[in-house]
Design a protein around this motif. Structure first.
Motif, PDB file in Angstrom:
ATOM      1  N   SER A 134      22.097 -11.293 -66.894  1.00  0.00           N
ATOM      2  CA  SER A 134      21.285 -12.239 -67.052  1.00  0.00           C
ATOM      3  C   SER A 134      22.275 -13.406 -67.779  1.00  0.00           C
ATOM      4  N   PRO A 135      21.499 -14.791 -67.806  1.00  0.00           N
ATOM      5  CA  PRO A 135      22.219 -15.387 -68.336  1.00  0.00           C
ATOM      6  C   PRO A 135      21.960 -15.135 -70.613  1.00  0.00           C
ATOM      7  N   ARG A 136      21.133 -14.558 -70.647  1.00  0.00           N
ATOM      8  CA  ARG A 136      20.631 -13.936 -72.058  1.00  0.00           C
ATOM      9  C   ARG A 136      21.159 -13.433 -72.593  1.00  0.00           C
ATOM     10  N   ASP A 137      21.949 -11.846 -72.002  1.00  0.00           N
ATOM     11  CA  ASP A 137      22.598 -10.990 -72.069  1.00  0.00           C
ATOM     12  C   ASP A 137      23.844 -11.455 -71.981  1.00  0.00           C
TER      13      ASP A 137
ATOM     14  N   ALA B  95      24.682 -14.844 -73.031  1.00  0.00           N
ATOM     15  CA  ALA B  95      24.727 -15.041 -74.816  1.00  0.00           C
ATOM     16  C   ALA B  95      24.681 -14.952 -75.440  1.00  0.00           C
ATOM     17  N   GLU B  96      23.928 -13.220 -75.731  1.00  0.00           N
ATOM     18  CA  GLU B  96      23.965 -12.689 -77.041  1.00  0.00           C
ATOM     19  C   GLU B  96      25.386 -11.915 -77.564  1.00  0.00           C
TER      20      GLU B  96
END
Length: 216
Positions: free
Chosen positions: A2-5, A7-8
C-alpha cells in the motif's frame, strides 16, 4: 504494498533516500555544467582528372567515383583502418558519412563526397583530428591508383570542399535535466524499497535462527 507501506519503508531507509538524492543532484550539476565538447566537420570530394571534354571536374562526378570513395570509407571504419588512424593520432571516435548532392534528381550516395567529423574537448584538437583523417583518406585514394599503375596526370584527386571547422556541441539542457531527475528519483525509491525489503527478510532469518518466533 500500500502507499502507506511505501511511505513507511522510505522513512525507515531515509539514509538510502538521502544518498540517492545527493547522487541525483550531482548528476544534475553535471548536466547543467557539462564539460565543453566540440564537433569539427569537413567535406571531401573525389574529382576526376581534367579532360578536354570536361574541363570542370565538378560537373563530371560519376557514380564509379562514389564507389571508390565508399570503399575507402569502409576501409577506414574497419579494425585495420581504426588502427591506421590511431597510428596517425586519431584515437577518439570519428565519422565518415557519404553525402548526396542534395537534389531530388540524384539518387542517394552517387555523388563522391564524404563528410568527416570528429568530437573533442578542444576546438583545435577536433580540427586537427579531421585533417589527419583527410590525410589518411587521401593517401588511400593515391595508393589505389598507384597499385593500378595509373599515370599521375590521369588520376582521381581528393579535394576539400569545406575546410574543417569546429563548433560547440549544444544539447537541450531541460530534457537532459528531466531525464536525470527521472532516473535518479526512480533509482532512489526503488533502491530504498529494495534495501528495506532485504533488511526485513534478513532480520526475519536471524530471528528464526535464534529460535524466536517471527510475527507478521
Amino acid at each position: 504494498m500500500s502507499p502507506r507501506d511505501v511511505a513507511e519503508a522510505l522513512l525507515r531507509r531515509w539514509y538510502v533516500v538521502l544518498l540517492g538524492l545527493l547522487l541525483t543532484a550531482a548528476g544534475a550539476f553535471q548536466v547543467l555544467h557539462p564539460a565543453p565538447r566540440y564537433v569539427s566537420s569537413a567535406v571531401v570530394v573525389l574529382k576526376p582528372p581534367v579532360t578536354g571534354s570536361q574541363p570542370n571536374q565538378l560537373t563530371n562526378l560519376q557514380p564509379p567515383l562514389a564507389t571508390l570513395s565508399y570503399g575507402i570509407v569502409q576501409r577506414l571504419e574497419s579494425a585495420e583502418g581504426r588502427a591506421e588512424l590511431a597510428a596517425a593520432g586519431v584515437r577518439e571516435p570519428y565519422q565518415l558519412v557519404p553525402r548526396n548532392s542534395g537534389t531530388s534528381a540524384t539518387p542517394s550516395y552517387l555523388i563522391p563526397s564524404v563528410q568527416v567529423q570528429a568530437r573533442r574537448s578542444d576546438a583545435g584538437a577536433a580540427d586537427a583530428a579531421v585533417r589527419r583523417i583527410i590525410d589518411v583518406y587521401t593517401r588511400h585514394v593515391t595508393a589505389v591508383q598507384e597499385a593500378q599503375g595509373i599515370a599521375p596526370a590521369a588520376r582521381i584527386g581528393a579535394s576539400v570542399l569545406v575546410a574543417p571547422s569546429a563548433a560547440p556541441v549544444r544539447g537541450v539542457r531541460s530534457r537532459a535535466l528531466a531525464g536525470t531527475a527521472l532516473l535518479g528519483l526512480t533509482g532512489t525509491f526503488l533502491g530504498a524499497l529494495w534495501c528495506d525489503r532485504y533488511a526485513r527478510r534478513r532480520g526475519g532469518r536471524l530471528l528464526r535462527t535464534g529460535g524466536v518466533p517471527v510475527t507478521g
